[in-house]
Design an enzyme around this catalytic site. Structure first.
Site, PDB file in Angstrom:
ATOM      1  N   ASP A  67     134.716  94.053   1.173  1.00  0.00           N
ATOM      2  CA  ASP A  67     135.342  95.173   0.456  1.00  0.00           C
ATOM      3  C   ASP A  67     134.531  95.556  -0.774  1.00  0.00           C
ATOM      4  OD1 ASP A  67     135.891  92.841  -0.928  1.00  0.00           O
ATOM      5  OD2 ASP A  67     138.054  92.940  -0.650  1.00  0.00           O
ATOM      6  N   ASP A 136     149.475  88.003  -3.179  1.00  0.00           N
ATOM      7  CA  ASP A 136     150.428  88.740  -2.336  1.00  0.00           C
ATOM      8  C   ASP A 136     150.093  88.605  -0.849  1.00  0.00           C
ATOM      9  OD1 ASP A 136     148.153  90.268  -2.167  1.00  0.00           O
ATOM     10  OD2 ASP A 136     149.063  92.145  -2.866  1.00  0.00           O
ATOM     11  N   HIS A 138     147.091  89.145   0.521  1.00  0.00           N
ATOM     12  CA  HIS A 138     146.063  90.064   1.041  1.00  0.00           C
ATOM     13  C   HIS A 138     144.796  89.320   1.439  1.00  0.00           C
ATOM     14  CE1 HIS A 138     144.500  90.870  -3.298  1.00  0.00           C
ATOM     15  NE2 HIS A 138     143.491  90.341  -2.674  1.00  0.00           N
ATOM     16  N   GLU A 143     146.344  95.095   1.648  1.00  0.00           N
ATOM     17  CA  GLU A 143     147.557  94.774   0.905  1.00  0.00           C
ATOM     18  C   GLU A 143     148.766  94.757   1.851  1.00  0.00           C
ATOM     19  OE1 GLU A 143     147.307  93.701  -1.989  1.00  0.00           O
ATOM     20  OE2 GLU A 143     146.283  95.014  -3.409  1.00  0.00           O
TER      21      GLU A 143
HETATM   22  C1  GLP Z   1     140.249  89.828  -4.432  1.00  0.00           C
HETATM   23  C2  GLP Z   1     139.388  90.124  -3.182  1.00  0.00           C
HETATM   24  C3  GLP Z   1     139.716  89.192  -2.062  1.00  0.00           C
HETATM   25  C4  GLP Z   1     139.918  87.809  -2.641  1.00  0.00           C
HETATM   26  C5  GLP Z   1     141.194  87.781  -3.451  1.00  0.00           C
HETATM   27  C6  GLP Z   1     141.427  86.484  -4.215  1.00  0.00           C
HETATM   28  O1  GLP Z   1     140.821  90.908  -5.013  1.00  0.00           O
HETATM   29  N1  GLP Z   1     139.396  91.471  -2.701  1.00  0.00           N
HETATM   30  O2  GLP Z   1     138.689  89.222  -1.094  1.00  0.00           O
HETATM   31  O3  GLP Z   1     140.030  86.858  -1.624  1.00  0.00           O
HETATM   32  O4  GLP Z   1     141.311  88.904  -4.279  1.00  0.00           O
HETATM   33  O5  GLP Z   1     140.528  86.327  -5.274  1.00  0.00           O
HETATM   34  P1  GLP Z   1     140.257  84.945  -5.988  1.00  0.00           P
HETATM   35  O6  GLP Z   1     139.458  84.141  -5.050  1.00  0.00           O
HETATM   36  O7  GLP Z   1     139.482  85.305  -7.239  1.00  0.00           O
HETATM   37  O8  GLP Z   1     141.575  84.342  -6.273  1.00  0.00           O
END
Ligand code: GLP
Length: 240
Positions: A67, A136, A138, A143
């Site tokens: 992404d 959440d 995702h 989402e």
């Molecule tokens: C982000 C990314 C995800 C990631 C998630 C958790 O916003 N788009 O790909 O897995 O949120 O992030 P983190 O690993 O910093 O908790």
């Protein structure tokens, strides 16, 4: 799906890092699906160290990131492109011509998403995909919704996602929109590894593994994937 619980994020990084190194050593031109966020950093540290020690070369791999933000220049220090350069690409011999990102600033976003999905297919599909998970539920930036997304698309971020990620942007408001691989595209990866650490992920992890397959927890779609391993620390596994 297989679930493995480790003591520390570093141990998880080592375990997943080894899977990446073995995959690339078995097929030097593997197609890798990459993720951003704090979760994959120990894995990227392991891969960079393996490269520096001469145990792997990324010269021939192709990568697709999950992404990217919209309305943020690619060179911005908070873009996912910059994140990957800093945490993995600049630390290895990866060929930047084989590195792929969705362009969140494309004029025609639908065409850009279709281009990306076709490029993944033309590369032969993703051999190994690393994922994190949002509080959440995702994955990528898929989402919670009433249906699972199929193809890559543009999404308005949830407030909980903005609350989690605003810290990286300091006083500058973070983007409200992003482009992401669709859940259907993620599920096409031949092998998936997901990492979740810390208590803040415990509820999402419980729903992903023990809840119904439900688009309100996008990660629950992984229950239907044939080769997914979930790597957790004790805090993230707390509610299982
Ligand atoms: C982000 C990314 C995800 C990631 C998630 C958790 O916003 N788009 O790909 O897995 O949120 O992030 P983190 O690993 O910093 O908790």
């Amino acid at each position: 799906m297989e679930v493995i619980v480790y003591n520390t994020a570093e141990e998880i990084g080592e375990a997943i890092g080894k899977i990446f190194v073995d995959t690339v050593n078995a097929r030097h031109d593997s197609v890798l699906g990459l993720a951003t966020g704090a979760s994959p950093i120990p894995t990227y540290n392991y891969i960079a160290k393996a490269y520096q020690e001469g145990r792997v070369s990324l010269r021939d791999v192709t990568t697709f990131n999950l992404d990217e933000y919209c309305d943020l220049p690619r060179e911005d220090k908070n873009s996912f492109y910059s994140f990957m350069v800093e945490n993995l690409f600049s630390r290895t011999d990866i060929d930047m011509n084989k590195v792929h990102f969705l362009n969140g600033n494309a004029e025609d976003i639908d065409a850009e998403c279709a281009r990306y999905d076709s490029a993944i297919e033309a590369a032969g599909g993703i051999d190994l995909q690393i994922l994190g998970i949002g509080t959440d539920g995702h994955i990528g930036f898929n989402e919670p919704d009433d249906h699972f997304s199929e193809k890559s698309f543009r999404i308005q971020l949830e407030q909980s996602t903005i609350d989690s990620n605003q810290k990286y942007f300091g006083d500058v408001p973070m983007p409200r929109y992003a482009v992401t691989m669709g859940t259907g595209i993620i599920l096409k990866a031949r092998r998936i590894v997901l990492v979740a650490t810390g208590e803040s992920k415990a509820e999402a992890v419980q729903k992903m593994i023990q809840g119904p397959v439900d688009p309100h927890c996008p990660a629950s779609a992984l229950q239907e994937h044939g080769d997914t391993v979930i790597f957790l620390d004790k805090a993230a596994a707390k509610l299982l």
